[in-house]
Write an enzyme that holds these catalytic residues in place. Structure first.
Site, PDB file in Angstrom:
ATOM      1  CG  HIS A  69      32.597  34.983  32.271  1.00 44.03           C
ATOM      2  ND1 HIS A  69      33.270  35.709  33.207  1.00 44.03           N
ATOM      3  CD2 HIS A  69      31.770  34.169  32.961  1.00 44.03           C
ATOM      4  CE1 HIS A  69      32.864  35.361  34.423  1.00 44.03           C
ATOM      5  NE2 HIS A  69      31.957  34.420  34.297  1.00 44.03           N
ATOM      6  CG  ASP A  79      26.303  35.488  37.509  1.00 43.97           C
ATOM      7  OD1 ASP A  79      27.136  34.870  38.192  1.00 43.97           O
ATOM      8  OD2 ASP A  79      26.291  35.466  36.254  1.00 43.97           O
ATOM      9  CG  ASP A  89      33.949  37.839  41.182  1.00 41.57           C
ATOM     10  OD1 ASP A  89      35.006  37.541  41.780  1.00 41.57           O
ATOM     11  OD2 ASP A  89      33.859  37.883  39.954  1.00 41.57           O
TER      12      ASP A  89
HETATM   13 ZN    ZN Z   1      30.719  34.015  35.962  1.00 47.95          ZN
END
Ligand code: ZN
Length: 307
Positions: free
Chosen positions: A180, A82, A104
């Protein structure tokens, strides 16, 4: 059985349902995720952040998933990194046995995001591993936000189309207004579903919703009842999750809900019996509470019965 992320998500993309991607930081969370999958007969994606990997050790994170996926071969499971921040971090995960990685680079300029994602895709695909990337910034949007401000933070469908074509990424997380943590919206929850549908139409690949915890009323109340504080917290309502799945979301990242549900039980046991210090008396009900949240989520997203 441990499979690639694409194997799980292409089926979800084709059949139009969402799969929960649940974060874990220890055996208890992972065990609860597998038990929920068994109860709902659902495929799952389990994921660890770089922080979680640092906490567990990468061999432990992979080893736990391998053991449980062998124990329950009837459950299709993918192990995802993640929010990987670099090629090196993704490569380490791939070499250790992850079957999916997220790179990311969404905070970098578009061209740099493309270049970094491309590099990860090339390595990952050579090892049969799937890749997720992100476009736009995760951030709540409000009613009075201007079109320009919206365009500055949310995914741009033109860019999404070009990005997927250039990078050959397997699934994409488009920013459509979630964020988030437990405090997602200042006012009423609001997501840009039209933008989501446009991205789906242009890319035609599985899409990912980050920051998708719902904080159901009963979870919030269980935490508050122990003297916990969640003032001002707001999750993504179930109707929104279902609307998002209809709009093309196939991977639904969920972490905050699990943490709150688990910790509410730990707090409850501590309050009820100050003499208690057997770890299992705290963790067993914590796992039960998380499992309940996940089984319900699998039903909401439509992955129940799809294992
Ligand atoms: Zn995330």
């Amino acid at each position: 059985m441990l499979v690639s992320g694409s194997e799980i998500l292409l089926k979800a993309h084709k059949e139009g349902y969402g799969v929960g991607a649940f974060n874990f930081v220890n055996f208890e969370m992972l065990n609860a995720i597998f038990n929920a999958a068994l109860e709902a007969n659902s495929p799952i994606i389990v994921q660890a952040s770089e922080g979680a990997i640092k906490y567990m050790g990468i061999d432990m994170a992979v080893g736990l998933v391998q053991i449980l996926s062998k124990r329950y071969p009837q459950i299709p499971v993918a192990l995802n990194l993640d929010h990987g921040t670099s090629f090196e971090s993704c490569k380490k995960a791939i070499d250790a046995g992850f079957t999916s990685v997220m790179i990311d680079a969404s905070h970098h300029p578009f061209e740099e995001n493309v270049a970094m994602t491309k590099e990860v895709v090339q390595y990952a695909h050579s090892k049969g591993v799937s890749v997720e990337a992100e476009l736009g910034r995760l951030m709540g949007i409000e009613d009075n936000i201007s079109v320009d401000e919206k365009d500055a933070v949310l995914v741009n469908p033109d860019e999404a189309e070009e990005f997927v074509k250039e990078t050959k990424v397997d699934y994409l997380a488009p920013a459509i207004g979630t964020s988030h943590g437990a405090f997602k919206f200042k006012g009423e929850p609001k997501l840009d579903f039209a933008r989501l549908q446009e991205v789906k139409r242009r890319t035609n690949i599985p899409l990912v919703l980050h920051g998708a915890s719902a904080i159901p009323q009963y979870v919030r109340e269980a935490f508050l009842a122990t003297g916990g504080d969640l003032k001002g917290s707001k999750g993504v309502p179930f109707e929104f999750l279902q609307e998002a799945v209809k709009g093309g979301i196939n991977k639904v990242n969920t972490d905050t809900d699990l943490r709150i549900a688990f910790m509410a039980e730990v707090r409850r046991v501590a309050n009820e019996d100050p003499t208690q210090f057997d770890l299992r008396k705290f963790f067993a009900p914590g796992m039960q509470a998380m499992q309940k949240v996940m089984v319900e989520r699998m039903q909401v997203l439509g992955s129940a019965g799809k294992a």
